[in-house]
Design an enzyme around this catalytic site. Sequence first.
Site, PDB file in Angstrom:
ATOM      1  N   SER A   1       9.445  -5.937  -2.426  1.00 44.00           N
ATOM      2  CA  SER A   1       7.998  -5.715  -2.374  1.00 44.00           C
ATOM      3  C   SER A   1       7.274  -7.053  -2.454  1.00 44.00           C
ATOM      4  O   SER A   1       7.744  -7.992  -3.096  1.00 44.00           O
ATOM      5  CB  SER A   1       7.551  -4.808  -3.525  1.00 44.00           C
ATOM      6  OG  SER A   1       7.757  -5.447  -4.768  1.00 44.00           O
TER       7      SER A   1
ATOM      8  N   ARG B   1      -6.104  -9.446 -10.438  1.00 49.18           N
ATOM      9  CA  ARG B   1      -6.384  -8.069 -10.868  1.00 49.18           C
ATOM     10  C   ARG B   1      -7.768  -7.882 -11.491  1.00 49.18           C
ATOM     11  O   ARG B   1      -8.439  -6.885 -11.213  1.00 49.18           O
ATOM     12  CB  ARG B   1      -5.288  -7.573 -11.817  1.00 49.18           C
ATOM     13  CG  ARG B   1      -3.886  -7.480 -11.219  1.00 49.18           C
ATOM     14  CD  ARG B   1      -3.890  -7.218  -9.750  1.00 49.18           C
ATOM     15  NE  ARG B   1      -2.568  -6.934  -9.194  1.00 49.18           N
ATOM     16  CZ  ARG B   1      -2.287  -7.078  -7.916  1.00 49.18           C
ATOM     17  NH1 ARG B   1      -3.201  -7.533  -7.077  1.00 49.18           N
ATOM     18  NH2 ARG B   1      -1.088  -6.786  -7.453  1.00 49.18           N
TER      19      ARG B   1
ATOM     20  N   ASP C   1       0.801  -4.497 -13.652  1.00 47.88           N
ATOM     21  CA  ASP C   1      -0.483  -4.327 -12.981  1.00 47.88           C
ATOM     22  C   ASP C   1      -1.264  -3.119 -13.479  1.00 47.88           C
ATOM     23  O   ASP C   1      -2.497  -3.151 -13.550  1.00 47.88           O
ATOM     24  CB  ASP C   1      -0.281  -4.244 -11.472  1.00 47.88           C
ATOM     25  CG  ASP C   1      -0.119  -5.614 -10.835  1.00 47.88           C
ATOM     26  OD1 ASP C   1      -0.502  -6.606 -11.479  1.00 47.88           O
ATOM     27  OD2 ASP C   1       0.377  -5.685  -9.704  1.00 47.88           O
TER      28      ASP C   1
ATOM     29  N   ASP D   1       1.771   3.279   1.092  1.00 47.60           N
ATOM     30  CA  ASP D   1       1.658   3.835  -0.257  1.00 47.60           C
ATOM     31  C   ASP D   1       0.226   4.244  -0.594  1.00 47.60           C
ATOM     32  O   ASP D   1      -0.012   5.344  -1.098  1.00 47.60           O
ATOM     33  CB  ASP D   1       2.173   2.834  -1.294  1.00 47.60           C
ATOM     34  CG  ASP D   1       3.695   2.717  -1.282  1.00 47.60           C
ATOM     35  OD1 ASP D   1       4.331   3.369  -0.426  1.00 47.60           O
ATOM     36  OD2 ASP D   1       4.238   1.979  -2.114  1.00 47.60           O
TER      37      ASP D   1
END
Length: 412
Positions: free
Chosen positions: A185, A102, A131, A20
């Site tokens: 995922s 993050r 996110d 990705d």
Amino acid sequence: MSTAPKSVKKVVLAYSGGLDTSIILKWLQEEYGCEVVTFTADLGQGEELGPAREKALMLGIKPENIYIEDLREEFVRDFVFPMFRANAVYEGVYLLGTSIARPLISKAQIDIARKTGADAVCHGATGKGNDQVRFELSYYALEPGIKIIAPWREWDFKSRTDLLDFARRHQIPIAKDKEGEAPFSVDANLLHSSSEGKVLEDPAVRAPEMVHQRTISPMAAPDKVTTIKVGFAKGDAISIDGKKMSPATLLKALNDLGRDNGIGRLDLVENRFVGMKSRGVYETPGGTILLAAHRAMESITLDRGAAHLKDDLMPRYAELIYYGFWFSPEREMLQALIDKSQEHVEGEVTLDLYKGNVIVTGRESAKSLYSSTLVTFEDDQGAYDQKDAQGFIKLNALRLRTLAQRNRGEKR
């Protein structure tokens, strides 16, 4: 392919080296015609990061524009440990493993943007999840004028097939297991792994065992108890069985202990910040042990008022992290209060690890507030006069008696 503005000169991409983000890298070059800087963070995800450099080079990135940084110690020391001082759990159970990573990734990206003179940053988060919010709130808090590129909200790809076609056209290597839809995922770092989507989307269906990558099944764990001692100083874990360790080394050791004893699995339906519910399967082996140990250490070293105030504030603190407000003034204010409470949280906690369970069996501290003299029924020193309790109870019962008299129509 998109209607995105093309006024970007140089962009720092959060780059994993996976399919990705490799597609995003090439898409940035095509759509924006800008110079791309890749940033790959080692947060203890357990993957070899060398291939990310090779893939970036293959896609035309200059060697000086490839950044791979080992952030494991900073991650645990400056983000995970401060959060655990608060005993933070979102919606009662989630230990915030993805959320807390993050702000550090964002901080490192902004640092690299300043170093390289980039005027934009880019992330690979989708437009449906948390996110994107966490990354972008952090970017803006650290660099208010930064330009942000979010490809999943901009490009015209409609399906996984479109992405694979783009990859083939641009000779981006596609692993065989990526030719079809991934079964779920995964996001991982030193604190946890999270799995979402596809086979996990029906919350009524048990997650297949293959989803669990960080822990063995509690049912398959040894029939023997593992006993450990975790040492603390100022609210942070500093040792296991008397051996002092760095923050990242210690968390890794707890992860290994948790993995081998089937500890830290969580199947959760949570409320995302963007408004939808989602089902996730999380594994936080070391963090689960650490939380139990820290609370046990606080139980003998924190005053009741301080402990209860912390518990009152914890859901708000956890929510701030989950929503992406790590760099907000309110989180920093709460952190100052929490850190003040940890000045005397030191000593050792003894725990038994057994088939998915973390059992506290002992706690000791030179700063303990526990008094055997006060608690014992064999009090012969007059430390606590039981007769004093009568007045204490009557004063606390005054309003209750008054209410009862009123409700029964009695004169007061």
